[in-house]
Design a protein around this motif. Structure first.
Motif, mmCIF file in Angstrom:
data_model
loop_
_atom_site.group_PDB
_atom_site.id
_atom_site.type_symbol
_atom_site.label_atom_id
_atom_site.label_comp_id
_atom_site.label_asym_id
_atom_site.label_seq_id
_atom_site.Cartn_x
_atom_site.Cartn_y
_atom_site.Cartn_z
ATOM 1 N N ALA A 162 2.637 8.443 -8.539
ATOM 2 C CA ALA A 162 1.443 7.678 -9.347
ATOM 3 C C ALA A 162 2.483 6.301 -8.560
ATOM 4 O O ALA A 162 1.327 5.136 -8.803
ATOM 5 N N GLN A 163 3.525 6.842 -7.898
ATOM 6 C CA GLN A 163 3.984 5.038 -7.251
ATOM 7 C C GLN A 163 2.520 5.490 -6.272
ATOM 8 O O GLN A 163 2.027 3.257 -5.843
ATOM 9 N N GLY A 164 2.507 6.245 -5.211
ATOM 10 C CA GLY A 164 1.633 5.814 -4.754
ATOM 11 C C GLY A 164 0.364 4.953 -4.650
ATOM 12 O O GLY A 164 -0.769 4.135 -4.446
ATOM 13 N N ALA A 165 -0.505 5.448 -6.505
ATOM 14 C CA ALA A 165 -1.572 5.556 -6.934
ATOM 15 C C ALA A 165 -1.328 3.983 -7.201
ATOM 16 O O ALA A 165 -2.069 3.308 -6.909
ATOM 17 N N LEU A 166 0.088 3.632 -7.398
ATOM 18 C CA LEU A 166 -0.141 2.054 -8.188
ATOM 19 C C LEU A 166 -0.409 1.297 -7.489
ATOM 20 O O LEU A 166 -0.345 -0.170 -7.326
ATOM 21 N N LEU A 168 -2.276 1.799 -4.460
ATOM 22 C CA LEU A 168 -3.256 1.660 -4.226
ATOM 23 C C LEU A 168 -4.895 0.094 -5.445
ATOM 24 O O LEU A 168 -5.456 -0.318 -5.013
ATOM 25 N N ARG A 169 -3.135 -0.001 -6.405
ATOM 26 C CA ARG A 169 -4.401 0.050 -7.324
ATOM 27 C C ARG A 169 -3.890 -1.941 -7.629
ATOM 28 O O ARG A 169 -4.543 -2.467 -7.556
ATOM 29 N N VAL A 170 -3.137 -1.416 -6.961
ATOM 30 C CA VAL A 170 -2.054 -2.977 -6.722
ATOM 31 C C VAL A 170 -2.889 -3.892 -5.546
ATOM 32 O O VAL A 170 -3.794 -5.444 -5.893
ATOM 33 N N LEU A 171 -3.084 -2.756 -4.688
ATOM 34 C CA LEU A 171 -4.343 -4.151 -3.759
ATOM 35 C C LEU A 171 -5.985 -4.279 -4.103
ATOM 36 O O LEU A 171 -6.063 -5.278 -3.653
ATOM 37 N N HIS A 172 -6.102 -3.260 -4.668
ATOM 38 C CA HIS A 172 -7.568 -3.638 -5.427
ATOM 39 C C HIS A 172 -7.568 -4.741 -6.220
ATOM 40 O O HIS A 172 -8.919 -5.589 -6.688
ATOM 41 N N ALA A 224 16.896 -10.244 -3.077
ATOM 42 C CA ALA A 224 16.155 -9.747 -3.854
ATOM 43 C C ALA A 224 15.120 -9.997 -5.343
ATOM 44 O O ALA A 224 16.354 -10.442 -6.081
ATOM 45 N N THR A 225 13.962 -9.510 -5.511
ATOM 46 C CA THR A 225 13.362 -9.785 -6.889
ATOM 47 C C THR A 225 12.729 -8.429 -7.196
ATOM 48 O O THR A 225 12.345 -7.757 -6.563
ATOM 49 N N THR A 226 11.963 -8.863 -8.290
ATOM 50 C CA THR A 226 11.045 -7.576 -8.741
ATOM 51 C C THR A 226 9.982 -8.912 -9.415
ATOM 52 O O THR A 226 10.115 -9.905 -10.058
ATOM 53 N N ILE A 227 8.683 -8.422 -9.117
ATOM 54 C CA ILE A 227 7.769 -9.301 -10.196
ATOM 55 C C ILE A 227 7.255 -8.328 -10.356
ATOM 56 O O ILE A 227 7.061 -6.743 -10.775
ATOM 57 N N ALA A 228 5.740 -7.794 -11.671
ATOM 58 C CA ALA A 228 4.834 -8.095 -13.068
ATOM 59 C C ALA A 228 3.375 -7.544 -11.494
ATOM 60 O O ALA A 228 3.524 -8.084 -10.742
ATOM 61 N N HIS A 229 3.441 -6.305 -12.048
ATOM 62 C CA HIS A 229 2.005 -5.919 -10.801
ATOM 63 C C HIS A 229 0.651 -6.009 -12.249
ATOM 64 O O HIS A 229 -0.562 -6.516 -11.568
ATOM 65 N N GLY A 230 1.080 -6.383 -13.522
ATOM 66 C CA GLY A 230 -0.092 -6.821 -14.504
ATOM 67 C C GLY A 230 -1.573 -5.462 -14.585
ATOM 68 O O GLY A 230 -2.213 -6.116 -14.640
ATOM 69 N N LEU A 231 -0.543 -3.926 -14.109
ATOM 70 C CA LEU A 231 -1.892 -2.835 -14.690
ATOM 71 C C LEU A 231 -0.675 -2.322 -15.143
ATOM 72 O O LEU A 231 0.246 -2.314 -15.081
ATOM 73 N N ARG A 232 -1.658 -1.013 -16.107
ATOM 74 C CA ARG A 232 -1.048 -0.492 -16.642
ATOM 75 C C ARG A 232 -0.823 0.807 -15.910
ATOM 76 O O ARG A 232 -0.849 1.237 -15.025
ATOM 77 N N ASP A 233 0.654 1.099 -16.405
ATOM 78 C CA ASP A 233 0.960 2.405 -14.992
ATOM 79 C C ASP A 233 1.640 3.492 -16.224
ATOM 80 O O ASP A 233 2.848 3.915 -16.088
ATOM 81 N N ASP A 234 1.331 3.690 -17.808
ATOM 82 C CA ASP A 234 2.073 4.047 -18.461
ATOM 83 C C ASP A 234 1.923 5.686 -18.190
ATOM 84 O O ASP A 234 2.286 6.398 -19.807
ATOM 85 N N PRO A 235 0.669 6.537 -18.125
ATOM 86 C CA PRO A 235 0.454 7.769 -18.631
ATOM 87 C C PRO A 235 1.460 8.612 -18.405
ATOM 88 O O PRO A 235 2.083 8.322 -17.066
ATOM 89 N N GLY A 236 1.484 9.282 -19.328
ATOM 90 C CA GLY A 236 2.852 10.596 -19.229
ATOM 91 C C GLY A 236 1.751 12.091 -19.690
ATOM 92 O O GLY A 236 1.327 11.798 -20.668
#
Length: 354
Positions: A162-166, A168-172, A224-236
């Motif tokens: 899932a992290q890898g796909a995320l 790619l989605r962030v790049l897109h 160090a920081t973290t930022i929101a990616h603004g995409l749905r990442d919730d499927p389980g």
């Protein structure tokens, strides 16, 4: 707890099943052969004596046990110490696992690696953009305040997860191509990504769960920081090898398991203090504060009675991954066994009427 299952890497699943499975099959511990169940045929009404399921769902296993759902099963459950896409797929190859718990990428990857599987249960998060699973971790001293800023950065990447796909989605979403960053392939297990960020092996990496809080606390003083990616990442999802579903006993037991799985989610939400103390503190060794943060960040589980919207979103992910990886495009609907579509939601509805 039983010791982890040891996988036999030489035991591989056969090629994809057709719409109708032929031959005979037998439930574990039952010498009476049964006709194989055709994929798509109505599910049997009852679970035969001697049926056994091997389940890899490390976290939710505890909710099923703590809630008392495990005591109600009419079949035997063996819990496997297996989680995540790679481990689950390995176990499927070895025919050592009946049910795995994963996000939305492993079911895609299984088909691309010639191990046909079917999703039998799905959950999401209500208000998913405000309750994400992942944030983008940024290494100390690296300036990234928006997703567009990842251009030219070293980004952790885990194909098939899932992290890898995320990534790619962030790049897109940012209008970037893979060539605009340097993808660094790393396994996303444990605290690998957080450690890679802290050591500047990568500049950006998706980190989730308690790792977000720990990363900010431990390395925030260094920048160090973290930022929101603004995409749905919730499927389980719960998914199973297609071969398992041709066993009528297991197919019926899976329906019963999905019902308990759904009720255990509601138990977790109704008993947060007990869940935090028994699982996060006593089982996982986290602090009560960390456990509370995880519960609050997860929000409420959404277990829909229809998968139509989920399948449409899954198709978008498949199409993106197919373009970016060169794999064959799949029909998302083929990843789901819609005989189980309403099972979880109906179990919750029935529970609410009591």
């Amino acid at each position: 707890m039983k010791p982890p299952i040891i996988l036999d890497r030489r035991a591989l699943l056969s090629a994809a099943l057709g719409a109708v499975a032929l031959g005979v099959t037998a439930c574990a511990g039952d010498d009476t052969p049964q006709a194989a169940l055709a994929l798509g045929a109505p599910l049997p009404d009852s679970v035969p004596k001697g049926t056994k399921l091997v389940v890899g769902d490390k976290e939710h296993q505890k909710a099923i046990e703590f809630s008392g759902e495990a005591e109600k099963f009419s079949f035997e459950v063996e819990w496997a110490n297996i989680s995540g896409g790679p481990q689950t797929l390995e176990a499927f190859r070895a025919k050592a696992l009946d049910i795995g718990s994963v996000a939305d990428i492993p079911p895609i990857h299984s088909h691309w690696t010639n191990i046909p599987t079917k999703i039998v249960a799905s959950k999401f998060r209500q208000d998913p953009l405000n309750h994400p699973i992942y944030r983008l971790g940024v290494a100390p001293g690296v300036t990234v305040t928006t997703i567009a800023d990842i251009r030219g950065k070293k980004v952790a990447y885990s194909p098939g997860q899932a992290q890898g796909a995320l990534v790619l989605r962030v790049l897109h979403k940012a209008g970037l191509a893979k060539e605009d960053v340097k993808l660094v392939e790393l396994p996303s297990t444990g605290d690998v990504y957080a450690t890679a960020l802290a050591s500047h092996q990568v500049d950006v990496a998706p980190i989730g769960g308690v790792q977000v809080k720990r990363y900010e606390t431990k390395y925030g003083r260094d920048g160090a920081t973290t930022i929101a990616h603004g995409l749905r990442d919730d499927p389980g999802h719960l998914y199973v090898p297609a071969t398992v579903l041709t066993d009528p006993g297991k197919a019926a037991a899976i329906r019963e398991y999905v019902q308990a799985w759904a009720r255990a989610w509601r138990w977790r939400e109704a008993n947060p203090d007990e869940w935090i103390e028994r699982y996060y503190v006593k089982d996982q060794g986290l602090s009560a504060e960390d456990g509370k943060w995880l519960v609050e960040n997860a929000g409420v589980a959404d277990i829909p009675p229809s998968w139509t919207e989920a399948i449409a979103r899954h198709q978008e992910t498949i199409d993106l991954l197919a373009r970016e990886t060169g794999n064959k495009r799949l029909d998302a609907a083929d990843l789901y066994d819609r005989r189980y579509e309403s099972v979880a939601a109906e179990a919750l509805a029935t529970e609410n009427l009591r």
